[in-house]
Design a protein around this motif. Structure first.
Motif, PDB file in Angstrom:
ATOM      1  N   ARG A  38      19.991  -0.535  13.434  1.00 37.38           N
ATOM      2  CA  ARG A  38      19.206   0.043  12.345  1.00 37.38           C
ATOM      3  C   ARG A  38      19.200   1.559  12.496  1.00 37.38           C
ATOM      4  NH1 ARG A  38      19.705  -4.517  11.127  1.00 37.38           N
ATOM      5  NH2 ARG A  38      18.142  -6.106  10.812  1.00 37.38           N
ATOM      6  N   PRO A  39      19.173   2.283  11.387  1.00 38.50           N
ATOM      7  CA  PRO A  39      19.187   3.749  11.463  1.00 38.50           C
ATOM      8  C   PRO A  39      17.814   4.335  11.780  1.00 38.50           C
ATOM      9  CG  PRO A  39      19.126   3.045   9.173  1.00 38.50           C
ATOM     10  CD  PRO A  39      19.266   1.794  10.003  1.00 38.50           C
ATOM     11  N   VAL A  40      17.819   5.606  12.170  1.00 35.19           N
ATOM     12  CA  VAL A  40      16.578   6.353  12.353  1.00 35.19           C
ATOM     13  C   VAL A  40      15.767   6.239  11.070  1.00 35.19           C
ATOM     14  CG1 VAL A  40      15.632   8.677  12.614  1.00 35.19           C
ATOM     15  CG2 VAL A  40      17.544   7.938  14.055  1.00 35.19           C
ATOM     16  N   GLY A  41      14.463   6.030  11.218  1.00 32.69           N
ATOM     17  CA  GLY A  41      13.578   5.885  10.063  1.00 32.69           C
ATOM     18  C   GLY A  41      13.286   4.442   9.693  1.00 32.69           C
ATOM     19  N   SER A  42      13.991   3.496  10.303  1.00 32.60           N
ATOM     20  CA  SER A  42      13.719   2.080  10.020  1.00 32.60           C
ATOM     21  C   SER A  42      12.341   1.707  10.556  1.00 32.60           C
ATOM     22  CB  SER A  42      14.782   1.193  10.675  1.00 32.60           C
ATOM     23  OG  SER A  42      16.046   1.441  10.114  1.00 32.60           O
ATOM     24  N   HIS A  43      11.643   0.818   9.842  1.00 31.52           N
ATOM     25  CA  HIS A  43      10.266   0.473  10.189  1.00 31.52           C
ATOM     26  C   HIS A  43      10.082  -1.028  10.389  1.00 31.52           C
ATOM     27  CE1 HIS A  43       8.821   4.453   9.160  1.00 31.52           C
ATOM     28  NE2 HIS A  43       9.411   4.356   7.979  1.00 31.52           N
ATOM     29  N   LEU A  44       9.119  -1.325  11.264  1.00 33.02           N
ATOM     30  CA  LEU A  44       8.627  -2.681  11.470  1.00 33.02           C
ATOM     31  C   LEU A  44       7.114  -2.577  11.512  1.00 33.02           C
ATOM     32  CD1 LEU A  44       9.295  -5.700  12.346  1.00 33.02           C
ATOM     33  CD2 LEU A  44       8.958  -4.878  14.675  1.00 33.02           C
ATOM     34  N   VAL A  45       6.434  -3.320  10.673  1.00 29.93           N
ATOM     35  CA  VAL A  45       4.976  -3.332  10.679  1.00 29.93           C
ATOM     36  C   VAL A  45       4.536  -4.666  11.284  1.00 29.93           C
ATOM     37  CG1 VAL A  45       4.789  -4.189   8.296  1.00 29.93           C
ATOM     38  CG2 VAL A  45       2.880  -2.986   9.312  1.00 29.93           C
ATOM     39  N   VAL A  46       3.490  -4.593  12.130  1.00 30.48           N
ATOM     40  CA  VAL A  46       3.016  -5.767  12.865  1.00 30.48           C
ATOM     41  C   VAL A  46       1.501  -5.820  12.752  1.00 30.48           C
ATOM     42  CG1 VAL A  46       2.936  -6.887  15.132  1.00 30.48           C
ATOM     43  CG2 VAL A  46       4.929  -5.496  14.510  1.00 30.48           C
ATOM     44  N   ASP A  47       0.957  -7.031  12.568  1.00 31.18           N
ATOM     45  CA  ASP A  47      -0.498  -7.154  12.600  1.00 31.18           C
ATOM     46  C   ASP A  47      -0.935  -7.769  13.925  1.00 31.18           C
ATOM     47  OD1 ASP A  47      -0.297  -9.945  12.396  1.00 31.18           O
ATOM     48  OD2 ASP A  47      -1.141 -10.053  10.386  1.00 31.18           O
ATOM     49  N   MET A  49      -2.131 -10.515  14.627  1.00 35.01           N
ATOM     50  CA  MET A  49      -1.838 -11.943  14.766  1.00 35.01           C
ATOM     51  C   MET A  49      -0.348 -12.187  15.040  1.00 35.01           C
ATOM     52  SD  MET A  49      -4.780 -13.271  14.530  1.00 35.01           S
ATOM     53  CE  MET A  49      -4.375 -14.997  14.389  1.00 35.01           C
ATOM     54  N   GLY A  50       0.437 -11.108  15.072  1.00 29.34           N
ATOM     55  CA  GLY A  50       1.869 -11.235  15.348  1.00 29.34           C
ATOM     56  C   GLY A  50       2.742 -11.370  14.119  1.00 29.34           C
ATOM     57  N   ASN A  51       2.144 -11.304  12.929  1.00 31.67           N
ATOM     58  CA  ASN A  51       2.953 -11.297  11.709  1.00 31.67           C
ATOM     59  C   ASN A  51       3.680  -9.966  11.627  1.00 31.67           C
ATOM     60  OD1 ASN A  51       1.928 -13.836  10.504  1.00 31.67           O
ATOM     61  ND2 ASN A  51       0.003 -12.710  10.526  1.00 31.67           N
ATOM     62  N   PHE A  52       4.888  -9.972  11.110  1.00 34.26           N
ATOM     63  CA  PHE A  52       5.621  -8.716  10.986  1.00 34.26           C
ATOM     64  C   PHE A  52       6.527  -8.721   9.780  1.00 34.26           C
ATOM     65  CE2 PHE A  52       8.127 -11.458  13.708  1.00 34.26           C
ATOM     66  CZ  PHE A  52       9.431 -11.296  13.254  1.00 34.26           C
ATOM     67  N   GLU A  53       6.872  -7.510   9.354  1.00 33.75           N
ATOM     68  CA  GLU A  53       7.758  -7.285   8.204  1.00 33.75           C
ATOM     69  C   GLU A  53       8.607  -6.069   8.518  1.00 33.75           C
ATOM     70  OE1 GLU A  53       9.467  -8.160   4.657  1.00 33.75           O
ATOM     71  OE2 GLU A  53       7.623  -9.211   5.201  1.00 33.75           O
ATOM     72  N   GLY A  54       9.873  -6.121   8.161  1.00 37.82           N
ATOM     73  CA  GLY A  54      10.787  -5.031   8.412  1.00 37.82           C
ATOM     74  C   GLY A  54      11.631  -5.310   9.644  1.00 37.82           C
ATOM     75  N   VAL A  66       7.467  -6.055  18.861  1.00 34.63           N
ATOM     76  CA  VAL A  66       6.272  -6.739  18.342  1.00 34.63           C
ATOM     77  C   VAL A  66       5.189  -6.770  19.423  1.00 34.63           C
ATOM     78  CG1 VAL A  66       5.339  -8.955  17.556  1.00 34.63           C
ATOM     79  CG2 VAL A  66       7.474  -8.082  16.574  1.00 34.63           C
ATOM     80  N   VAL A  67       5.559  -7.068  20.659  1.00 34.71           N
ATOM     81  CA  VAL A  67       4.593  -7.079  21.764  1.00 34.71           C
ATOM     82  C   VAL A  67       4.013  -5.681  21.978  1.00 34.71           C
ATOM     83  CG1 VAL A  67       4.328  -7.417  24.254  1.00 34.71           C
ATOM     84  CG2 VAL A  67       5.604  -9.090  22.899  1.00 34.71           C
ATOM     85  N   GLU A  68       4.869  -4.658  21.972  1.00 35.51           N
ATOM     86  CA  GLU A  68       4.395  -3.279  22.127  1.00 35.51           C
ATOM     87  C   GLU A  68       3.438  -2.908  20.992  1.00 35.51           C
ATOM     88  OE1 GLU A  68       4.772  -1.043  24.525  1.00 35.51           O
ATOM     89  OE2 GLU A  68       6.228  -2.134  25.741  1.00 35.51           O
ATOM     90  N   ALA A  69       3.743  -3.346  19.787  1.00 37.04           N
ATOM     91  CA  ALA A  69       2.883  -3.060  18.637  1.00 37.04           C
ATOM     92  C   ALA A  69       1.520  -3.720  18.802  1.00 37.04           C
ATOM     93  CB  ALA A  69       3.553  -3.525  17.343  1.00 37.04           C
ATOM     94  N   GLN A  70       1.502  -4.951  19.275  1.00 39.54           N
ATOM     95  CA  GLN A  70       0.220  -5.620  19.493  1.00 39.54           C
ATOM     96  C   GLN A  70      -0.580  -4.916  20.589  1.00 39.54           C
ATOM     97  OE1 GLN A  70       1.796  -9.722  19.748  1.00 39.54           O
ATOM     98  NE2 GLN A  70       0.435 -10.131  18.026  1.00 39.54           N
ATOM     99  N   ASP A  71       0.112  -4.408  21.615  1.00 40.74           N
ATOM    100  CA  ASP A  71      -0.570  -3.636  22.654  1.00 40.74           C
ATOM    101  C   ASP A  71      -1.146  -2.346  22.076  1.00 40.74           C
ATOM    102  OD1 ASP A  71       0.083  -5.583  24.515  1.00 40.74           O
ATOM    103  OD2 ASP A  71       1.723  -4.424  25.423  1.00 40.74           O
ATOM    104  N   ALA A  72      -0.398  -1.688  21.190  1.00 40.90           N
ATOM    105  CA  ALA A  72      -0.883  -0.455  20.556  1.00 40.90           C
ATOM    106  C   ALA A  72      -2.102  -0.731  19.682  1.00 40.90           C
ATOM    107  CB  ALA A  72       0.229   0.196  19.731  1.00 40.90           C
ATOM    108  N   ILE A  73      -2.113  -1.866  19.016  1.00 38.74           N
ATOM    109  CA  ILE A  73      -3.281  -2.247  18.218  1.00 38.74           C
ATOM    110  C   ILE A  73      -4.486  -2.395  19.144  1.00 38.74           C
ATOM    111  CG2 ILE A  73      -4.342  -4.111  16.867  1.00 38.74           C
ATOM    112  CD1 ILE A  73      -1.500  -4.582  15.654  1.00 38.74           C
ATOM    113  N   ALA A  74      -4.274  -3.054  20.276  1.00 40.96           N
ATOM    114  CA  ALA A  74      -5.376  -3.343  21.196  1.00 40.96           C
ATOM    115  C   ALA A  74      -5.917  -2.090  21.887  1.00 40.96           C
ATOM    116  CB  ALA A  74      -4.923  -4.358  22.242  1.00 40.96           C
TER     117      ALA A  74
END
Length: 109
Positions: A38-47, A49-54, A66-74
């Protein structure tokens, strides 16, 4: 899904999820070296509950993001995570291109 059968823009999804009261993190590809999925600027959004898009990569790398994103949320701390794979093991761990990527992960308020 949109009318073309493709996923929605992750930034639009992030905004909708926040309005729904979900806790959300955004992962963004900030640097690539060599061949990257994926190129620079590509996104993944995570909630939370582990749902994700992108997408920021695929395979095991995406699961790790996804795990890192859940840690950032926490914990609320942004982070940069780097993934680099030598060609001979690239397929096994999910970076089939053998490239390297850096992904910035942050909780969205």
């Amino acid at each position: 899904m949109n009318e073309n059968g493709l996923g929605c823009d992750p930034l639009v999804v992030a905004e909708r999820w926040r309005k729904e009261g979900r806790k959300v993190a955004l992962a963004t590809v900030v640097k690539t070296w060599g061949s990257a999925p994926r190129p620079v600027g590509s996104h993944l959004v995570v909630d939370d509950m582990g749902n994700f898009e992108g997408s920021v990569s695929g395979g095991c790398v995406e699961a790790a993001v996804v795990v890192e994103a859940q840690d950032a949320i926490a914990d609320g701390r942004p982070r940069v995570v780097d993934f680099g794979v030598a060609d001979e093991i690239a397929w096994r761990v999910g970076l089939s291109c053998g490239g390297r990527i850096s992904v910035y992960v942050e909780r969205i308020e």
